[in-house]
Design an enzyme around this catalytic site. Structure first.
Site, short mmCIF file in Angstrom:
data_model
loop_
_atom_site.label_atom_id
_atom_site.label_comp_id
_atom_site.label_asym_id
_atom_site.label_seq_id
_atom_site.Cartn_x
_atom_site.Cartn_y
_atom_site.Cartn_z
N LYS A 164 0.86 -1.18 0.00
CA LYS A 164 0.00 0.00 0.00
C LYS A 164 0.90 1.23 0.00
O LYS A 164 1.28 1.75 1.04
CB LYS A 164 -0.91 -0.06 1.24
CG LYS A 164 -2.24 0.62 1.06
CD LYS A 164 -3.19 0.23 2.17
CE LYS A 164 -4.29 1.24 2.37
NZ LYS A 164 -5.10 1.55 1.20
N1 PPE Z 1 -7.96 -1.84 -2.91
C1 PPE Z 1 -7.40 -0.61 -2.80
C2 PPE Z 1 -6.70 -0.05 -3.98
C3 PPE Z 1 -7.48 0.07 -1.59
O1 PPE Z 1 -6.93 1.27 -1.49
C4 PPE Z 1 -8.18 -0.49 -0.50
C5 PPE Z 1 -8.30 0.25 0.79
C6 PPE Z 1 -8.74 -1.78 -0.67
C7 PPE Z 1 -8.59 -2.42 -1.88
C8 PPE Z 1 -9.42 -2.49 0.47
O2 PPE Z 1 -8.47 -2.91 1.43
P1 PPE Z 1 -8.85 -3.05 2.98
O3 PPE Z 1 -9.06 -1.67 3.50
O4 PPE Z 1 -7.67 -3.71 3.58
O5 PPE Z 1 -10.09 -3.86 3.04
N2 PPE Z 1 -8.39 1.65 0.68
C9 PPE Z 1 -8.08 2.46 1.82
C10 PPE Z 1 -7.88 3.92 1.47
C11 PPE Z 1 -9.10 4.71 1.17
C12 PPE Z 1 -8.77 6.18 0.96
O6 PPE Z 1 -9.55 6.85 0.28
O7 PPE Z 1 -7.79 6.69 1.52
C13 PPE Z 1 -9.10 2.27 2.95
O8 PPE Z 1 -10.21 1.80 2.69
O9 PPE Z 1 -8.74 2.57 4.07
#
Ligand code: PPE
Length: 310
Positions: A164
């Site tokens: 990330k």
């Molecule tokens: N894909 C991406 C590209 C992504 O950024 C997130 C989280 C996910 C999938 C889902 O991952 P998880 O949170 O572990 O279930 N995106 C983060 C950032 C959002 C933002 O706008 O900043 C979040 O949901 O915290």
């Protein structure tokens, strides 16, 4: 105070490089390596209000992903996991928050510029703030209208998609801007092969003939922790979950149901893709069951191994 973004209005402090500092003092130098080259990693975690008080959801998994992301870029986080855990809990207590979003970040700071970050110091921060429904409160009930982006997700052979990384979110920003400019709430991004990858900040699930599909980790996606949660909750309810699916664009249009998962987005139904109504154009029954299970879980804090009480 008043010129602050609304979401930060009541935040007093931020933890930065080992200290609690006033919100206004959590600043970095213009020549910060990560500002120029995107060499930072971050997390997004939610803390929920439960009967036993605020509880951080799947903190250990988020922390593991944070350190794993850092490792990809040789970012040596100069704090133990335990120190960041204590700092986060202390921050939530100091802010008096019952529920919040937590943003850990680590990045190459102010040092020599040039692509090799070798001599740049690593800086670490933790911020918390109240963050409601990511795509809007109605989105959780009615679903969102999404569009397939003209921007492709970068392939994991180009930039690791399991990390990330701050810099790589320009891809998400482009997809998100495009969707909004065209009147949609959110985007779906295809991978280099032209199959479904994920949303700009969400993983995606599809329901067809009573079975659940989500794009596999090899499809250039983030290994979402909410994705893992949704898979587990669905399996516990007897669903067959295909968690290594390859999903084509056309399959989106003919799906019975679609939904997003993410820490910020939680479980959000998708009611249309490129103006094609999905199912009945409302939250479908399987989505509803998984979403209800998710909110019941995080509001009860009942599965102890998934919660850290503050
Ligand atoms: N894909 C991406 C590209 C992504 O950024 C997130 C989280 C996910 C999938 C889902 O991952 P998880 O949170 O572990 O279930 N995106 C983060 C950032 C959002 C933002 O706008 O900043 C979040 O949901 O915290």
């Amino acid at each position: 105070m008043s010129d602050r973004p609304e979401m930060f209005e009541d935040v007093d402090e931020i933890w930065m490089d080992g200290e609690f500092v006033d919100f206004e003092d959590a600043n970095v130098h213009l020549l910060t390596h990560a500002l120029h080259y995107g060499t930072g990693v971050f997390e997004g975690v939610r803390c929920y209000e439960t009967e036993e008080g605020p509880a951080i959801f799947r903190w250990e998994e988020h922390l593991d992903r944070f350190y794993d992301s850092a490792e990809v870029y040789d970012i040596e986080i100069p704090f133990e996991k335990q120190e960041l855990t204590e700092a986060t809990e202390e921050l939530i207590r100091r802010e008096g928050l019952q529920s919040c979003y937590i943003r850990p970040i680590a990045f190459y700071g102010y040092g020599p510029l040039g692509l090799n970050p070798g001599k740049s110091p690593v800086q670490v921060g933790l911020a918390v703030w109240p963050w409601g429904a990511y795509l809007g409160e109605e989105a959780l009930e009615d679903g969102v209208d999404v569009a397939v982006s003209s921007w492709r997700k970068y392939a994991s052979s180009q930039i690791p998609t399991n990390a990330k990384t701050t810099g790589t979110y320009v891809n998400s920003v482009l997809a998100s801007l495009e969707a909004k400019e065209n009147g949609y709430t959110e985007a779906i991004v295809l991978n280099k092969e032209g199959n479904v990858a994920e949303g700009p900040g969400e993983n995606i699930f599809l329901v067809r003939d009573g079975e659940i599909y989500t794009t596999g980790l090899a499809e250039s996606i983030l290994d979402g922790i909410t994705r893992r949660t949704a898979i587990e909750l669905a399996e516990e309810r007897g669903y067959t979950v295909h968690d290594d699916a390859t999903i084509s664009r056309g399959e989106l249009y003919t799906a019975d149901e679609l939904f997003f998962t993410g820490t910020a987005a939680e479980v959000t139904p998708i009611r249309s893709v490129d103006d094609n109504e999905i199912g009945a154009g409302t939250k479908g029954p399987v989505t509803d069951e998984i979403q209800t299970a998710f909110f019941d879980l995080v509001e009860s804090g009942e599965r102890e191994e998934w919660f850290r009480y503050v």
